[in-house]
Scaffold this motif. Structure first.
Motif, PDB file in Angstrom:
ATOM      1  N   THR A 203       0.834  -1.205   0.000  1.00 16.47           N
ATOM      2  CA  THR A 203       0.000   0.000   0.000  1.00 16.47           C
ATOM      3  C   THR A 203       0.868   1.255   0.000  1.00 16.47           C
ATOM      4  O   THR A 203       0.590   2.227  -0.724  1.00 16.47           O
ATOM      5  CB  THR A 203      -0.932   0.001   1.220  1.00 16.47           C
TER       6      THR A 203
ATOM      7  N   ASP B 282      -7.443   8.238   0.142  1.00 19.43           N
ATOM      8  CA  ASP B 282      -8.268   7.640   1.196  1.00 19.43           C
ATOM      9  C   ASP B 282      -7.713   6.303   1.676  1.00 19.43           C
ATOM     10  O   ASP B 282      -7.736   6.002   2.877  1.00 19.43           O
ATOM     11  CB  ASP B 282      -9.702   7.452   0.694  1.00 19.43           C
ATOM     12  N   TYR B 283      -7.210   5.486   0.740  1.00 19.73           N
ATOM     13  CA  TYR B 283      -6.719   4.163   1.153  1.00 19.73           C
ATOM     14  C   TYR B 283      -5.483   4.277   2.036  1.00 19.73           C
ATOM     15  O   TYR B 283      -5.253   3.425   2.903  1.00 19.73           O
ATOM     16  CB  TYR B 283      -6.443   3.269  -0.066  1.00 19.73           C
TER      17      TYR B 283
ATOM     18  N   VAL C  61      -4.960   6.940   4.083  1.00 24.53           N
ATOM     19  CA  VAL C  61      -5.518   7.406   5.352  1.00 24.53           C
ATOM     20  C   VAL C  61      -6.015   6.207   6.157  1.00 24.53           C
ATOM     21  O   VAL C  61      -5.752   6.092   7.365  1.00 24.53           O
ATOM     22  CB  VAL C  61      -6.669   8.409   5.111  1.00 24.53           C
ATOM     23  N   ASP C  62      -6.716   5.293   5.505  1.00 22.68           N
ATOM     24  CA  ASP C  62      -7.223   4.101   6.195  1.00 22.68           C
ATOM     25  C   ASP C  62      -6.074   3.271   6.758  1.00 22.68           C
ATOM     26  O   ASP C  62      -6.172   2.741   7.882  1.00 22.68           O
ATOM     27  CB  ASP C  62      -8.055   3.253   5.237  1.00 22.68           C
ATOM     28  N   LEU C  63      -5.004   3.150   5.991  1.00 19.94           N
ATOM     29  CA  LEU C  63      -3.844   2.394   6.459  1.00 19.94           C
ATOM     30  C   LEU C  63      -3.245   3.053   7.701  1.00 19.94           C
ATOM     31  O   LEU C  63      -2.952   2.374   8.695  1.00 19.94           O
ATOM     32  CB  LEU C  63      -2.789   2.314   5.359  1.00 19.94           C
TER      33      LEU C  63
ATOM     34  N   LYS D 176      -4.659   5.009   9.824  1.00 23.22           N
ATOM     35  CA  LYS D 176      -5.575   4.824  10.960  1.00 23.22           C
ATOM     36  C   LYS D 176      -5.416   3.424  11.545  1.00 23.22           C
ATOM     37  O   LYS D 176      -5.399   3.243  12.765  1.00 23.22           O
ATOM     38  CB  LYS D 176      -7.019   5.057  10.520  1.00 23.22           C
ATOM     39  N   GLY D 177      -5.273   2.433  10.662  1.00 23.12           N
ATOM     40  CA  GLY D 177      -5.102   1.062  11.130  1.00 23.12           C
ATOM     41  C   GLY D 177      -3.806   0.853  11.889  1.00 23.12           C
ATOM     42  O   GLY D 177      -3.722  -0.006  12.775  1.00 23.12           O
TER      43      GLY D 177
ATOM     44  N   ASP E 196      -2.016   8.579  13.948  1.00 19.90           N
ATOM     45  CA  ASP E 196      -3.109   9.541  13.928  1.00 19.90           C
ATOM     46  C   ASP E 196      -2.578  10.927  13.570  1.00 19.90           C
ATOM     47  O   ASP E 196      -2.251  11.731  14.447  1.00 19.90           O
ATOM     48  CB  ASP E 196      -3.787   9.551  15.291  1.00 19.90           C
TER      49      ASP E 196
ATOM     50  N   TRP F  95      -5.442  15.593   6.877  1.00 10.82           N
ATOM     51  CA  TRP F  95      -4.714  14.470   6.297  1.00 10.82           C
ATOM     52  C   TRP F  95      -3.905  14.904   5.071  1.00 10.82           C
ATOM     53  O   TRP F  95      -3.979  14.303   4.006  1.00 10.82           O
ATOM     54  CB  TRP F  95      -5.631  13.299   5.955  1.00 10.82           C
TER      55      TRP F  95
END
Length: 224
Positions: free
Chosen positions: A30, A156-157, A159-161, A163-164, A168, A178
């Motif tokens: 990613t 977005d993908y 950002v999701d990574l 967050k996971g 933060d 972001w």
């Protein structure tokens, strides 16, 4: 060992999933995708270059004191390094390399500042963790980075990574946007002209601090 050699060694261990990060291959894929897309976007080619006029800026240091590029340039040339934040290992290694080169910059009459979007608390952590003797400035919302052509919105993908991974950025930066700066290094002459510019959309690649010395020597001759 050069800065890039240190970064390459860290990257090899990180991408091999070694401790303490223990990152799975899917995360690496990613990150590679995001870097490749940023490279393909051509964003780096639109950043300010040698010969352009640098935007003036005033940003706060970790103590809340305003630091003005105009005031620094009144004393001599200015080295400006944009970095992502204290959470980025590559950035911390770069800051350490800049600290090692600081005496050479100062002998040529230059000042050095590093700029990131992080809050004052995290800038203090940067200074303490890397034993820095130069100012870290907080660029809220990456506005100064944008003026230099460095700001980009994370997909977005990614950002999701983040967050996971519990990375933060809104908490680090005090800003929900972001966005990040592409790592960038600039030498600015006393008349505000950019004498050296290096911007790389691949955050694992950083120029050597010594690469700026020829531009600083030219600036010193002009000032004399």
């Amino acid at each position: 060992m050069t800065l890039q050699a240190k970064l390459d060694a860290f990257k090899a261990d990180f991408e091999a999933g070694k401790p303490p990060y223990n990152v799975p291959p899917s995360v690496i894929e990613t990150m590679h995708r995001a870097t490749a897309e940023l490279i393909e976007s051509g964003a780096a080619a639109r950043a300010l270059k040698a010969g352009d006029k640098a935007p003036s800026f005033t940003l706060n240091n970790p103590d809340g004191e305003a630091v003005s590029s105009a005031d620094l340039l009144a004393k001599g040339p200015l080295v400006v390094s944009f970095y992502r934040g204290v959470w980025c290992p590559y950035c911390n290694m770069e800051l350490q390399a800049l600290q090692a080169a600081l005496p050479a910059f100062e002998r040529l009459g230059a000042s050095l500042v590093a700029i990131s979007p992080q809050t004052a608390v995290n800038s203090r952590k940067s200074v303490r963790q890397n034993d820095l003797g130069f100012p870290i400035l907080s660029d809220t919302h990456n506005d100064v980075a944008a003026a230099f052509g460095l700001r980009f919105a994370m997909p977005d993908y990614l950002v999701d990574l983040y967050k996971g991974l519990k990375n933060d950025l809104p908490a680090f930066n005090g800003d929900p946007s972001w966005t990040l700066p592409m790592p960038g290094r600039f030498v600015i002459g006393q008349d505000g002209t950019i004498l050296y510019a290096e911007v790389n959309p691949d955050y694992t690649r950083r120029p050597e601090p010594e690469d700026m010395l020829p531009a600083l020597r030219r600036a010193a001759v002009v000032a004399a």
